[in-house]
Design a protein around this motif. Structure first.
Motif, PDB file in Angstrom:
ATOM      1  N   GLU A  73      27.846  41.353  39.297  1.00 13.48           N
ATOM      2  CA  GLU A  73      28.027  39.936  39.573  1.00 13.48           C
ATOM      3  C   GLU A  73      26.927  39.102  38.905  1.00 13.48           C
ATOM      4  OE1 GLU A  73      28.103  42.312  41.918  1.00 13.48           O
ATOM      5  OE2 GLU A  73      30.130  42.215  42.711  1.00 13.48           O
ATOM      6  N   THR A  74      25.702  39.620  38.955  1.00 10.60           N
ATOM      7  CA  THR A  74      24.585  38.920  38.319  1.00 10.60           C
ATOM      8  C   THR A  74      24.770  38.902  36.805  1.00 10.60           C
ATOM      9  OG1 THR A  74      23.122  39.629  40.099  1.00 10.60           O
ATOM     10  CG2 THR A  74      22.076  38.852  38.076  1.00 10.60           C
ATOM     11  N   ALA A 108      42.888  39.522  33.089  1.00  7.35           N
ATOM     12  CA  ALA A 108      42.510  39.666  34.495  1.00  7.35           C
ATOM     13  C   ALA A 108      42.511  38.278  35.140  1.00  7.35           C
ATOM     14  CB  ALA A 108      41.141  40.309  34.627  1.00  7.35           C
ATOM     15  N   PRO A 109      43.143  38.134  36.313  1.00  4.90           N
ATOM     16  CA  PRO A 109      43.241  36.810  36.946  1.00  4.90           C
ATOM     17  C   PRO A 109      41.893  36.316  37.480  1.00  4.90           C
ATOM     18  CG  PRO A 109      44.264  38.480  38.337  1.00  4.90           C
ATOM     19  CD  PRO A 109      43.862  39.157  37.065  1.00  4.90           C
ATOM     20  N   VAL A 110      41.693  35.015  37.336  1.00  2.01           N
ATOM     21  CA  VAL A 110      40.495  34.356  37.850  1.00  2.01           C
ATOM     22  C   VAL A 110      40.954  33.233  38.773  1.00  2.01           C
ATOM     23  CG1 VAL A 110      38.448  33.018  37.266  1.00  2.01           C
ATOM     24  CG2 VAL A 110      39.172  34.874  35.774  1.00  2.01           C
ATOM     25  N   LEU A 111      40.500  33.288  40.015  1.00  3.43           N
ATOM     26  CA  LEU A 111      40.797  32.245  40.991  1.00  3.43           C
ATOM     27  C   LEU A 111      39.513  31.466  41.259  1.00  3.43           C
ATOM     28  CD1 LEU A 111      42.858  34.416  43.492  1.00  3.43           C
ATOM     29  CD2 LEU A 111      43.753  32.859  41.757  1.00  3.43           C
ATOM     30  N   ILE A 112      39.614  30.152  41.295  1.00  2.00           N
ATOM     31  CA  ILE A 112      38.440  29.311  41.518  1.00  2.00           C
ATOM     32  C   ILE A 112      38.624  28.553  42.827  1.00  2.00           C
ATOM     33  CG2 ILE A 112      36.996  27.467  40.601  1.00  2.00           C
ATOM     34  CD1 ILE A 112      38.063  28.271  37.801  1.00  2.00           C
ATOM     35  N   VAL A 113      37.720  28.804  43.775  1.00  2.71           N
ATOM     36  CA  VAL A 113      37.754  28.125  45.070  1.00  2.71           C
ATOM     37  C   VAL A 113      37.190  26.727  44.868  1.00  2.71           C
ATOM     38  CG1 VAL A 113      36.891  28.146  47.439  1.00  2.71           C
ATOM     39  CG2 VAL A 113      37.428  30.304  46.294  1.00  2.71           C
ATOM     40  N   VAL A 149      34.630  39.985  43.734  1.00  2.00           N
ATOM     41  CA  VAL A 149      35.059  40.769  42.579  1.00  2.00           C
ATOM     42  C   VAL A 149      35.890  41.941  43.081  1.00  2.00           C
ATOM     43  CG1 VAL A 149      34.296  42.095  40.588  1.00  2.00           C
ATOM     44  CG2 VAL A 149      32.937  40.172  41.362  1.00  2.00           C
ATOM     45  N   VAL A 150      37.027  42.171  42.437  1.00  2.00           N
ATOM     46  CA  VAL A 150      37.875  43.317  42.765  1.00  2.00           C
ATOM     47  C   VAL A 150      37.825  44.255  41.556  1.00  2.00           C
ATOM     48  CG1 VAL A 150      40.202  44.088  43.368  1.00  2.00           C
ATOM     49  CG2 VAL A 150      39.360  41.878  44.196  1.00  2.00           C
ATOM     50  N   TYR A 151      37.463  45.517  41.831  1.00  2.57           N
ATOM     51  CA  TYR A 151      37.316  46.514  40.769  1.00  2.57           C
ATOM     52  C   TYR A 151      38.499  47.460  40.740  1.00  2.57           C
ATOM     53  CZ  TYR A 151      32.463  44.979  40.726  1.00  2.57           C
ATOM     54  OH  TYR A 151      31.334  44.224  40.650  1.00  2.57           O
ATOM     55  N   GLU A 159      40.073  41.588  39.076  1.00  6.96           N
ATOM     56  CA  GLU A 159      40.322  40.250  39.616  1.00  6.96           C
ATOM     57  C   GLU A 159      38.986  39.616  39.981  1.00  6.96           C
ATOM     58  OE1 GLU A 159      42.293  38.424  43.598  1.00  6.96           O
ATOM     59  OE2 GLU A 159      43.484  39.963  42.548  1.00  6.96           O
ATOM     60  N   LEU A 160      38.900  38.310  39.758  1.00  3.01           N
ATOM     61  CA  LEU A 160      37.650  37.598  39.980  1.00  3.01           C
ATOM     62  C   LEU A 160      37.900  36.324  40.759  1.00  3.01           C
ATOM     63  CD1 LEU A 160      34.597  37.460  39.246  1.00  3.01           C
ATOM     64  CD2 LEU A 160      35.267  36.241  37.185  1.00  3.01           C
TER      65      LEU A 160
END
Length: 164
Positions: A73-74, A108-113, A149-151, A159-160
């Motif tokens: 993540e970092t 890979a899908p990226v969702l933004i809260v 993060v989904v691995y 997925e992120l």
């Protein structure tokens, strides 16, 4: 009488020359002797080489420095910052290619809260990682941080979820 003075100087010069030669040769011999190690030291070296690591006595404890590797993540946040702050397109593209190696694929899908009320988050329109990284490159705006993060089974990101 002149001959007596002539021979008197000759032995003195000879003595000085002989003293210099002996002095220099003595220094060389001492250096050679200092370079040679004693047979006892050689045996100690052989004995230490034959010992395994467990058998070698601990003379001084070895300090081990633990270098903590940054989490994925970092690393991902660092890539986002590098892409957004890149001064040249080529360096941003290189960072994008490096970041994509962390993902199972470029789609890979990226969702933004964008808003979170209690436990129910509201998301921005879903996108893919390659689109998001190019968005960072174009806008030079990196406000989102990695939230989840989904691995996959290979340890790659599939997925992120980001938080603004």
């Amino acid at each position: 009488m002149k001959t007596t003075k002539k021979y008197a100087k000759f032995p003195l010069s000879l003595v000085v020359l002989l003293a210099m030669v002996l002095g220099f040769s003595a220094c060389k011999n001492q250096k050679k002797m200092a370079d040679m190690s004693s047979p006892q030291e050689d045996q100690t070296q052989i004995d230490e080489e034959e010992m395994t690591e467990e058998e070698i006595p601990d003379e001084e404890p070895v300090e081990r420095v633990v270098v903590k590797e940054p989490s994925k993540e970092t690393k991902l946040n660092n890539y986002f910052s590098a892409i957004a702050s890149a001064s040249k397109t080529t360096s941003a593209n290189a960072s994008i290619q490096e970041a994509l190696t962390m993902f199972s694929n470029s789609e890979a899908p990226v969702l933004i809260v964008i808003y979170k009320d209690g436990s129910k988050p509201s998301y921005d329109e879903p996108t893919t990682i390659v689109k998001y990284l190019n968005y960072l490159k174009d806008t030079k705006n990196n406000k989102a941080k990695v939230e989840e993060v989904v691995y996959d089974t290979n340890g790659k990101i599939k997925e992120l979820v980001l938080r603004k």
